[in-house]
Scaffold this motif. Sequence first.
Motif, PDB file in Angstrom:
ATOM      1  N   UNK A   1       0.838  -1.205   0.000  1.00 13.07           N
ATOM      2  CA  UNK A   1       0.000   0.000   0.000  1.00 13.07           C
ATOM      3  C   UNK A   1       0.872   1.253   0.000  1.00 13.07           C
ATOM      4  N   UNK A   2       1.949   1.249   0.787  1.00 13.36           N
ATOM      5  CA  UNK A   2       2.892   2.376   0.775  1.00 13.36           C
ATOM      6  C   UNK A   2       3.489   2.568  -0.622  1.00 13.36           C
ATOM      7  N   UNK A   3       3.890   1.477  -1.244  1.00 12.24           N
ATOM      8  CA  UNK A   3       4.472   1.552  -2.593  1.00 12.24           C
ATOM      9  C   UNK A   3       3.466   2.109  -3.590  1.00 12.24           C
ATOM     10  N   UNK A   4       2.217   1.697  -3.453  1.00 12.03           N
ATOM     11  CA  UNK A   4       1.183   2.171  -4.359  1.00 12.03           C
ATOM     12  C   UNK A   4       0.931   3.662  -4.158  1.00 12.03           C
ATOM     13  N   UNK A   5       0.981   4.120  -2.917  1.00 11.61           N
ATOM     14  CA  UNK A   5       0.825   5.552  -2.642  1.00 11.61           C
ATOM     15  C   UNK A   5       1.945   6.346  -3.309  1.00 11.61           C
ATOM     16  N   UNK A   6       3.168   5.834  -3.236  1.00 11.82           N
ATOM     17  CA  UNK A   6       4.304   6.529  -3.854  1.00 11.82           C
ATOM     18  C   UNK A   6       4.141   6.585  -5.371  1.00 11.82           C
ATOM     19  N   UNK A   7       3.734   5.460  -5.977  1.00 12.04           N
ATOM     20  CA  UNK A   7       3.542   5.431  -7.432  1.00 12.04           C
ATOM     21  C   UNK A   7       2.427   6.365  -7.872  1.00 12.04           C
ATOM     22  N   UNK A   8       1.455   6.586  -6.981  1.00 10.05           N
ATOM     23  CA  UNK A   8       0.311   7.450  -7.314  1.00 10.05           C
ATOM     24  C   UNK A   8       0.607   8.925  -7.085  1.00 10.05           C
ATOM     25  N   UNK A   9       1.838   9.232  -6.677  1.00  8.74           N
ATOM     26  CA  UNK A   9       2.239  10.628  -6.520  1.00  8.74           C
ATOM     27  C   UNK A   9       2.079  11.200  -5.129  1.00  8.74           C
ATOM     28  N   UNK A  10       1.748  10.356  -4.131  1.00  4.86           N
ATOM     29  CA  UNK A  10       1.557  10.860  -2.768  1.00  4.86           C
ATOM     30  C   UNK A  10       2.835  10.780  -1.932  1.00  4.86           C
ATOM     31  N   UNK A  11       3.863  10.139  -2.471  1.00  2.00           N
ATOM     32  CA  UNK A  11       5.143  10.063  -1.782  1.00  2.00           C
ATOM     33  C   UNK A  11       5.171   9.043  -0.666  1.00  2.00           C
ATOM     34  N   UNK A  12       6.241   9.107   0.122  1.00  4.47           N
ATOM     35  CA  UNK A  12       6.411   8.215   1.270  1.00  4.47           C
ATOM     36  C   UNK A  12       5.659   8.783   2.473  1.00  4.47           C
ATOM     37  N   UNK A  13       5.437   7.974   3.504  1.00  8.44           N
ATOM     38  CA  UNK A  13       4.777   8.497   4.716  1.00  8.44           C
ATOM     39  C   UNK A  13       5.512   9.734   5.225  1.00  8.44           C
ATOM     40  N   UNK A  14       4.799  10.850   5.443  1.00  6.98           N
ATOM     41  CA  UNK A  14       5.458  12.096   5.847  1.00  6.98           C
ATOM     42  C   UNK A  14       6.039  12.061   7.255  1.00  6.98           C
ATOM     43  N   UNK A  15       5.485  11.236   8.110  1.00  5.83           N
ATOM     44  CA  UNK A  15       5.991  11.071   9.488  1.00  5.83           C
ATOM     45  C   UNK A  15       5.857   9.594   9.858  1.00  5.83           C
ATOM     46  N   UNK A  16       6.544   9.144  10.902  1.00  7.41           N
ATOM     47  CA  UNK A  16       6.397   7.753  11.337  1.00  7.41           C
ATOM     48  C   UNK A  16       4.951   7.431  11.726  1.00  7.41           C
ATOM     49  N   UNK A  17       4.581   6.185  11.530  1.00 11.16           N
ATOM     50  CA  UNK A  17       3.237   5.741  11.905  1.00 11.16           C
ATOM     51  C   UNK A  17       3.277   4.279  12.320  1.00 11.16           C
ATOM     52  N   UNK A  18       2.213   3.828  12.951  1.00  9.91           N
ATOM     53  CA  UNK A  18       2.063   2.418  13.315  1.00  9.91           C
ATOM     54  C   UNK A  18       0.655   1.980  12.921  1.00  9.91           C
ATOM     55  N   UNK A  19       0.578   0.813  12.306  1.00  9.91           N
ATOM     56  CA  UNK A  19      -0.709   0.220  11.949  1.00  9.91           C
ATOM     57  C   UNK A  19      -1.081  -0.759  13.052  1.00  9.91           C
ATOM     58  N   UNK A  20      -2.253  -0.554  13.660  1.00  5.66           N
ATOM     59  CA  UNK A  20      -2.666  -1.299  14.838  1.00  5.66           C
ATOM     60  C   UNK A  20      -3.687  -2.380  14.499  1.00  5.66           C
ATOM     61  N   UNK A  21      -3.586  -3.497  15.194  1.00 10.33           N
ATOM     62  CA  UNK A  21      -4.608  -4.539  15.133  1.00 10.33           C
ATOM     63  C   UNK A  21      -5.366  -4.564  16.452  1.00 10.33           C
ATOM     64  N   UNK A  22      -6.686  -4.752  16.360  1.00 11.82           N
ATOM     65  CA  UNK A  22      -7.530  -4.901  17.540  1.00 11.82           C
ATOM     66  C   UNK A  22      -8.264  -6.239  17.446  1.00 11.82           C
ATOM     67  N   UNK A  23      -9.139  -6.502  18.394  1.00 15.22           N
ATOM     68  CA  UNK A  23      -9.884  -7.757  18.355  1.00 15.22           C
ATOM     69  C   UNK A  23      -8.961  -8.954  18.437  1.00 15.22           C
ATOM     70  N   UNK A  24      -9.332 -10.031  17.752  1.00 16.84           N
ATOM     71  CA  UNK A  24      -8.530 -11.251  17.804  1.00 16.84           C
ATOM     72  C   UNK A  24      -7.143 -11.035  17.213  1.00 16.84           C
ATOM     73  N   UNK A  25      -7.012 -10.116  16.261  1.00 19.24           N
ATOM     74  CA  UNK A  25      -5.696  -9.800  15.708  1.00 19.24           C
ATOM     75  C   UNK A  25      -4.791  -9.174  16.746  1.00 19.24           C
ATOM     76  N   UNK A  26      -5.333  -8.244  17.521  1.00 21.54           N
ATOM     77  CA  UNK A  26      -4.555  -7.611  18.572  1.00 21.54           C
ATOM     78  C   UNK A  26      -4.161  -8.592  19.667  1.00 21.54           C
ATOM     79  N   UNK A  27      -4.998  -9.607  19.872  1.00 21.72           N
ATOM     80  CA  UNK A  27      -4.720 -10.609  20.903  1.00 21.72           C
ATOM     81  C   UNK A  27      -3.902 -11.787  20.366  1.00 21.72           C
ATOM     82  N   UNK A  28      -3.536 -11.740  19.090  1.00 23.55           N
ATOM     83  CA  UNK A  28      -2.773 -12.834  18.470  1.00 23.55           C
ATOM     84  C   UNK A  28      -3.584 -14.127  18.521  1.00 23.55           C
ATOM     85  N   UNK A  29      -4.911 -14.009  18.235  1.00 21.79           N
ATOM     86  CA  UNK A  29      -5.829 -15.143  18.351  1.00 21.79           C
ATOM     87  C   UNK A  29      -6.726 -15.281  17.121  1.00 21.79           C
TER      88      UNK A  29
END
Length: 359
Positions: free
Chosen positions: A64-92
Motif C-alpha cells: 500500500x505504501x508503494x502504491x501511494x508513492x507510485x500514485x504521486x503521494x510520496x512516502x509516509x510524511x511522518x512515522x506511523x504504526x498500523x494497529x490490530x484490535x480484536x482477535x488480531x490484537x490478541x494474536x488469536x
Amino acid sequence: MRNLEWEERLLEIAGARTLEQLSSARETEQKCLQERLADSPADKVIVTLNELHDALIARALMLAENDMARSGFGAPPVPYAYMLYGSGGRFEQTMHSDQDSGLIYSDASDEADEVRNRDYFLKLAGKAVEFLVVIGYPPCEGNVIASNPQWCLSVKEWARRIDHWFAEPNWENVRYLLIAADGRPVWGDRTLAELLRDRYFNDLVRHPVIAHRMLENTLRHKVLVGVFGQLLKERYGEEAGSLDIKYGAYIPMVNAFRLMAMQAGIHETSTLDRIRALLRAGALEENEAKEAIEAFTLFLELRLYASVTEEGGRIVGSGKIPASRLTKEMIGPLKKALKTGSKMQRKVQRELQYRFGGR
C-alpha cells in the motif's frame, strides 16, 4: 527451536510483489495448517497461523505504501504504526478473521503539516483496507477500522480521544476502551503504539471507578454451561444443536482476563500471556492459571472448527461448532473448560463488586 523452513516461507511472503502472490500464499499456508491440526498441538498451529496473518498484513501495508508513492503521494510524511484490535490484537485470529484495525501517526509541527498528514494517512489506510479485503480479510462490521477517520489519528488526537472515553464512560465509550486495550502494532513505528498504551494505562489509574462500567460490559456474554453442567446449545433454526463457541466460551474468557489484567496493570494483549502474567503477579493461583490455560487453549482450537459461510464472495466464520462436530470425545473436555470459564467470570465479578462495595 527455530523452524528454518517456516522462516523461509515468511521471508517469501515479505518479498511478495503483488496481492495475487499474497492471496495465493495465504491459501496455501492455511491449507497446510488445517491439515496439521489433525496431528499437531493446536496451540502451536495457532501461533503459526497468527504469524502468517501478521506477515500477510505487514506485506500488504508495504504494498500500500508503494502504491501511494507510485500514485504521486510520496512516502509516509511522518512515522506511523498500523494497529490490530480484536482477535488480531490478541494474536488469536482464526483462518477467517476480519479486519479490526487503527492507525497512529506522529504529531505535526504546524497546522498545514497536520492537514497534509491526515490526508495522507487516511488515503494510506483506505488503500491498506482495500488491499487486505482483496487477500481475504473482510472489514470489521462495527467500523473499527483504520480507514474510519475516528480510528486514524495523530498521537495528540489519540490522546484526546482516549481521555474522552475515560471522562465519559457511557456504554459505547467503554466498548471502545475495551477494544483499545487489545491493540498492538503489526507494522511501523512500535514506539508510537507504546505512547498510546502508556496514555491508556495512566488514564486507567486516574479513573479507577471505570472498572465497574467495564465489568457490566465484560459480563454481557455468559459461558454456555447450565447449572447442572449441561451444554447450552442452539435450540432452534438451521443451527439447532450447535454450540456458539465464540460468544458462549471464547469471548467470556477473553473479557474476564482482559479486565483482570487491566486492573493489575498488565500490558499484555494475548489472553494466554495475560493469564501467565496474572499468575506471576499473584492475581491467580497456580491451579487457576493451569485450568484457565487448558480451557482457553481448547476454545482457541475449537474456534478453528467453527462452521463458515460465504458472504459476498468471502468466507466468514460463524463462531459456532456444528452439532455434527460435537463428538462424544469432545464433550467431556468441553464441559470442564466451560466450567472453568464460568468460574473465572464469577471470580472477576466477586473481586470487582467487593472493591466497589457490592454495587
